[in-house]
Design a protein around this motif. Structure first.
Motif, PDB file in Angstrom:
ATOM      1  N   ASP A 275       0.838  -1.215   0.000  1.00 24.20           N
ATOM      2  CA  ASP A 275       0.000   0.000   0.000  1.00 24.20           C
ATOM      3  C   ASP A 275       0.871   1.263   0.000  1.00 24.20           C
ATOM      4  O   ASP A 275       0.540   2.249  -0.660  1.00 24.20           O
ATOM      5  N   THR A 276       1.958   1.232   0.752  1.00 25.90           N
ATOM      6  CA  THR A 276       2.830   2.408   0.827  1.00 25.90           C
ATOM      7  C   THR A 276       3.435   2.723  -0.539  1.00 25.90           C
ATOM      8  O   THR A 276       3.413   3.870  -1.000  1.00 25.90           O
ATOM      9  N   ILE A 277       3.979   1.700  -1.181  1.00 25.98           N
ATOM     10  CA  ILE A 277       4.618   1.932  -2.485  1.00 25.98           C
ATOM     11  C   ILE A 277       3.575   2.273  -3.545  1.00 25.98           C
ATOM     12  O   ILE A 277       3.781   3.148  -4.385  1.00 25.98           O
ATOM     13  N   ARG A 278       2.454   1.610  -3.484  1.00 26.18           N
ATOM     14  CA  ARG A 278       1.435   1.798  -4.531  1.00 26.18           C
ATOM     15  C   ARG A 278       0.796   3.188  -4.455  1.00 26.18           C
ATOM     16  O   ARG A 278       0.526   3.820  -5.474  1.00 26.18           O
ATOM     17  N   THR A 279       0.532   3.671  -3.235  1.00 23.35           N
ATOM     18  CA  THR A 279      -0.163   4.958  -3.091  1.00 23.35           C
ATOM     19  C   THR A 279       0.801   6.120  -2.931  1.00 23.35           C
ATOM     20  O   THR A 279       0.399   7.271  -3.110  1.00 23.35           O
ATOM     21  N   GLY A 280       2.052   5.828  -2.557  1.00 27.76           N
ATOM     22  CA  GLY A 280       2.976   6.932  -2.282  1.00 27.76           C
ATOM     23  C   GLY A 280       2.638   7.630  -0.976  1.00 27.76           C
ATOM     24  O   GLY A 280       3.023   8.784  -0.763  1.00 27.76           O
ATOM     25  N   ARG A 281       1.926   6.945  -0.100  1.00 25.42           N
ATOM     26  CA  ARG A 281       1.586   7.513   1.207  1.00 25.42           C
ATOM     27  C   ARG A 281       2.152   6.622   2.309  1.00 25.42           C
ATOM     28  O   ARG A 281       2.119   5.395   2.179  1.00 25.42           O
ATOM     29  N   HIS A 282       2.619   7.253   3.382  1.00 22.47           N
ATOM     30  CA  HIS A 282       3.176   6.528   4.515  1.00 22.47           C
ATOM     31  C   HIS A 282       2.137   5.536   5.024  1.00 22.47           C
ATOM     32  O   HIS A 282       0.988   5.917   5.295  1.00 22.47           O
ATOM     33  N   LEU A 283       2.514   4.284   5.138  1.00 26.88           N
ATOM     34  CA  LEU A 283       1.617   3.204   5.558  1.00 26.88           C
ATOM     35  C   LEU A 283       0.405   3.064   4.636  1.00 26.88           C
ATOM     36  O   LEU A 283      -0.601   2.464   5.003  1.00 26.88           O
ATOM     37  N   GLY A 284       0.510   3.635   3.451  1.00 29.32           N
ATOM     38  CA  GLY A 284      -0.580   3.529   2.476  1.00 29.32           C
ATOM     39  C   GLY A 284      -1.723   4.482   2.723  1.00 29.32           C
ATOM     40  O   GLY A 284      -2.668   4.545   1.927  1.00 29.32           O
ATOM     41  N   ARG A 285      -1.664   5.260   3.817  1.00 36.81           N
ATOM     42  CA  ARG A 285      -2.808   6.105   4.170  1.00 36.81           C
ATOM     43  C   ARG A 285      -2.421   7.451   4.745  1.00 36.81           C
ATOM     44  O   ARG A 285      -3.260   8.324   4.895  1.00 36.81           O
ATOM     45  N   GLY A 286      -1.146   7.621   5.133  1.00 38.22           N
ATOM     46  CA  GLY A 286      -0.754   8.835   5.848  1.00 38.22           C
ATOM     47  C   GLY A 286      -0.202   9.908   4.922  1.00 38.22           C
ATOM     48  O   GLY A 286      -0.630  10.042   3.774  1.00 38.22           O
ATOM     49  N   ARG A 287       0.791  10.642   5.432  1.00 35.94           N
ATOM     50  CA  ARG A 287       1.394  11.718   4.638  1.00 35.94           C
ATOM     51  C   ARG A 287       2.054  11.149   3.385  1.00 35.94           C
ATOM     52  O   ARG A 287       2.339   9.956   3.319  1.00 35.94           O
ATOM     53  N   GLU A 288       2.310  12.033   2.430  1.00 31.31           N
ATOM     54  CA  GLU A 288       2.948  11.576   1.195  1.00 31.31           C
ATOM     55  C   GLU A 288       4.405  11.204   1.460  1.00 31.31           C
ATOM     56  O   GLU A 288       5.077  11.845   2.273  1.00 31.31           O
ATOM     57  N   VAL A 289       4.862  10.159   0.802  1.00 33.73           N
ATOM     58  CA  VAL A 289       6.280   9.806   0.831  1.00 33.73           C
ATOM     59  C   VAL A 289       7.022  10.871   0.026  1.00 33.73           C
ATOM     60  O   VAL A 289       6.595  11.241  -1.073  1.00 33.73           O
ATOM     61  N   LEU A 290       8.130  11.364   0.562  1.00 34.77           N
ATOM     62  CA  LEU A 290       8.762  12.560  -0.002  1.00 34.77           C
ATOM     63  C   LEU A 290       9.900  12.217  -0.962  1.00 34.77           C
ATOM     64  O   LEU A 290      10.442  11.099  -0.935  1.00 34.77           O
ATOM     65  N   PRO A 291      10.291  13.194  -1.795  1.00 30.41           N
ATOM     66  CA  PRO A 291      11.488  13.012  -2.617  1.00 30.41           C
ATOM     67  C   PRO A 291      12.707  12.755  -1.732  1.00 30.41           C
ATOM     68  O   PRO A 291      12.714  13.192  -0.581  1.00 30.41           O
ATOM     69  N   PRO A 292      13.703  12.053  -2.234  1.00 25.89           N
ATOM     70  CA  PRO A 292      13.848  11.586  -3.620  1.00 25.89           C
ATOM     71  C   PRO A 292      13.345  10.153  -3.842  1.00 25.89           C
ATOM     72  O   PRO A 292      13.687   9.538  -4.841  1.00 25.89           O
ATOM     73  N   MET A 293      12.527   9.614  -2.944  1.00 24.94           N
ATOM     74  CA  MET A 293      12.025   8.246  -3.123  1.00 24.94           C
ATOM     75  C   MET A 293      11.279   8.162  -4.461  1.00 24.94           C
ATOM     76  O   MET A 293      10.292   8.873  -4.678  1.00 24.94           O
ATOM     77  N   PRO A 294      11.750   7.304  -5.368  1.00 24.49           N
ATOM     78  CA  PRO A 294      11.140   7.256  -6.712  1.00 24.49           C
ATOM     79  C   PRO A 294       9.846   6.436  -6.743  1.00 24.49           C
ATOM     80  O   PRO A 294       9.754   5.409  -7.421  1.00 24.49           O
ATOM     81  N   ILE A 295       8.867   6.914  -6.005  1.00 24.40           N
ATOM     82  CA  ILE A 295       7.588   6.200  -5.932  1.00 24.40           C
ATOM     83  C   ILE A 295       6.976   5.982  -7.320  1.00 24.40           C
ATOM     84  O   ILE A 295       6.424   4.917  -7.614  1.00 24.40           O
TER      85      ILE A 295
END
Lengths: 350, 189
Positions: free
Chosen positions: B126-146
């Motif tokens: 869920d985290t990788i697919r949505t780009g959100r922490h734990l799939g539901r929280g804040r956005e995963v930030l750069p430079p993570m190539p989501i």
């Protein structure tokens, strides 16, 4: 021969030219392109008579948008309520939620397909309010909306729809045994009385609920709490946060539950699980400016209560909920403050 | 004829070397091997394993493999960007300052309190697919190539998660990301 060849070439060119248009006509999710084709309205734009309005007692905060909600069940079908906290909806179920800031902006739609899967879509209204068209699955950011906070309005992506709806045991939110209890909380923020809205009793009398435990009709459920302010605060957290923060879904790893369950055994009431997981429990996340020992809820200390601090923030890295809102719910923050101060009073008197 | 045989022999050796170089990825039937292969080839160590200076130059410190930004590493204040420069990178290659604020790479080891030891494969997917922490929280930030990694199949993401759970747990509480407005102040405090 040459003429036939040219004819084929022309057909091929036309097919290639119109391919993007054809692709757009058929949404990958299998949803209708126009809201009018989802079955919400009859001719003239009136709501279909067999589509039922409902109004959860603890509505989700949506930046102050006025909302209307409806459900439709296929004729002859009903909801299996044998698991009171996880109603099973029949294939064909449809739900709509309309959002307005002055004028109507969006209608969200979910439906259960024949194979049991849930589809999520959102329809964006035209400025003249005559038509609503399916938004792209990636959503639409910052639509002009003069009466919305910041004069902007964002349509959520399908991923964001699923982020909230798939965090709970059942992806239908706001239409549950606690949310539709006739024993409504008079202190619930932003609750609306909607004419003709169905509740637990009327659904049961219409034959739309089956296997509902009879004691839930005799004694309609309510959020368990030690004071009216606590009931409203925990109810707010249940309705706004418990869809993700529960002990059954993907966020169970956080060991924090804000959802109450009526089916919990009397020996281990759900309200106890909620309080035990937040009051005086140190927070793994420390917002900017919070003390080092900040708790999820710190009795008597609003400035050390991380849940309230995050509710009172719209910094994207800290805010709660993390999506679907860009304006703080000041009424809810004030309610949390009263409850947290009350916890200090109770603690000192014990 | 002899030269033809010699040519054939060298051709065979060359072909064999190509075959070796193009070894197929481990089959999905062995998720740990498959996960290790993906983690090793998709650059996970580049950012999630802190780098240290060695006589040969900066190298990932494999004793802290995939444990994210070291919680006790003092980076000092965020440099001010000028001209065409937009971002700064900490010496460990685990913290990044840019228009998004300051981001820190996550602890991917199975430590239960500070890593992903309590996560499930679904949480990871869920985290990788949505780009959100734990799939539901804040956005995963750069430079993570989501936007790249979200294209992995569920099978590959499950393999990555399965492999990560076999890593030695490292207790390291990575700091929360800092927003742009307070990034410079917080970093200097």
């Amino acid at each position: 021969m040459r003429r036939e060849f040219l004819h084929c070439l022309l057909k091929l060119a036309l097919a290639v030219a119109f391919l993007p248009v054809l692709a757009r006509a058929e949404d990958a999710r299998g949803l209708p392109q126009h809201l009018g084709d989802t079955g919400l309205y009859v001719a003239g734009g009136q709501i279909r008579p067999d589509v039922l309005p409902f109004s959860p007692q603890y509505p989700l905060w949506s930046d102050g948008a006025a909302k209307r909600r409806w459900i439709w069940l296929p004729p002859g079908s009903s909801i299996d309520a044998s698991a009171p906290d996880a109603w099973q909806f029949p294939p064909g179920t449809k739900l709509w939620k309309e959002f307005a800031h002055g004028n109507v902006l969006e209608t969200r739609y979910i439906e259960r397909a024949a194979d049991g899967a849930w589809r999520f879509g959102s329809y964006v209204w035209s400025a003249d309010g005559k038509d609503a068209v399916l938004a792209p699955a990636r959503g639409v950011r910052d639509l002009p909306a003069p009466n919305a906070p910041g004069a902007r309005y964002t349509i959520p992506s399908e991923d964001d729809c699923r982020a909230c709806h798939e965090g709970a045991p059942v992806p239908v939110l706001g239409f549950s045994v606690l949310q539709l209890s006739p024993d409504r909380d008079p202190l619930a923020p932003h609750a609306e009385r909607v004419a003709g809205a169905v509740d637990l009793k009327s659904l049961n009398s219409r034959g739309l609920l089956r296997n509902l435990p009879v004691d839930l009709l005799a004694r309609p459920p309510r959020i368990a709490a030690s004071s009216p302010a606590e009931r409203a605060a925990l109810g707010y957290l249940h309705g706004n946060c418990g869809n993700c923060h529960n002990d059954e879904g993907p966020l169970a790893v956080l060991e924090m539950t804000l959802a109450q369950r009526v089916a919990a055994p009397a020996s281990a009431p759900s309200a106890n699980s909620v309080m035990r997981s937040i009051v005086g429990v140190q927070s793994q996340f420390r917002p900017t400016g919070a003390p080092r020992d900040a708790a999820r809820i710190a009795p008597g200390h609003l400035g050390a209560s991380v849940i309230a601090m995050r509710m009172n923030s719209r910094d994207p890295l800290q805010q709660m909920p993390p999506l679907g809102t860009s304006a703080v719910d000041a009424e809810a923050v004030a309610l949390l403050a009263r409850w947290i101060e009350g916890l200090a009073t109770n603690s000192s008197s014990n | 004829m002899k030269s033809l045989k010699l040519f054939a022999f060298f051709a065979l050796v060359l072909f064999a070397s190509f075959v070796r170089a193009a070894d197929p990825a481990p089959a999905a039937g062995d998720p740990v091997a498959r996960g290790k292969y993906i983690v090793s080839t998709a650059g996970c160590h580049d950012c999630h394993t802190p780098w240290k200076m060695t006589p040969e130059g900066p190298r990932p410190d494999m004793s802290l493999a995939l444990s994210g930004h070291p919680e006790k590493f003092d980076m000092g204040p965020v440099p001010q960007m000028q001209g065409g420069w937009i971002a700064s990178i900490a010496a460990t290659n685990t913290a990044y300052a840019g228009p998004w604020g300051v981001s820190f790479t996550a602890n991917l080891t199975p430590d239960r309190e500070t890593g992903i030891g309590k996560w499930t494969a679904r949480t990871f997917i869920d985290t990788i697919r949505t780009g959100r922490h734990l799939g539901r929280g804040r956005e995963v930030l750069p430079p993570m190539p989501i936007m790249v990694y979200r294209n992995f199949t569920d099978e590959d993401l499950t393999a990555i998660f399965t492999y990560l759970q076999t890593m030695p747990p490292v207790k390291n509480k990575v700091p929360e990301p800092r927003p742009p407005a307070t990034a410079a102040v917080a970093a200097g405090s």
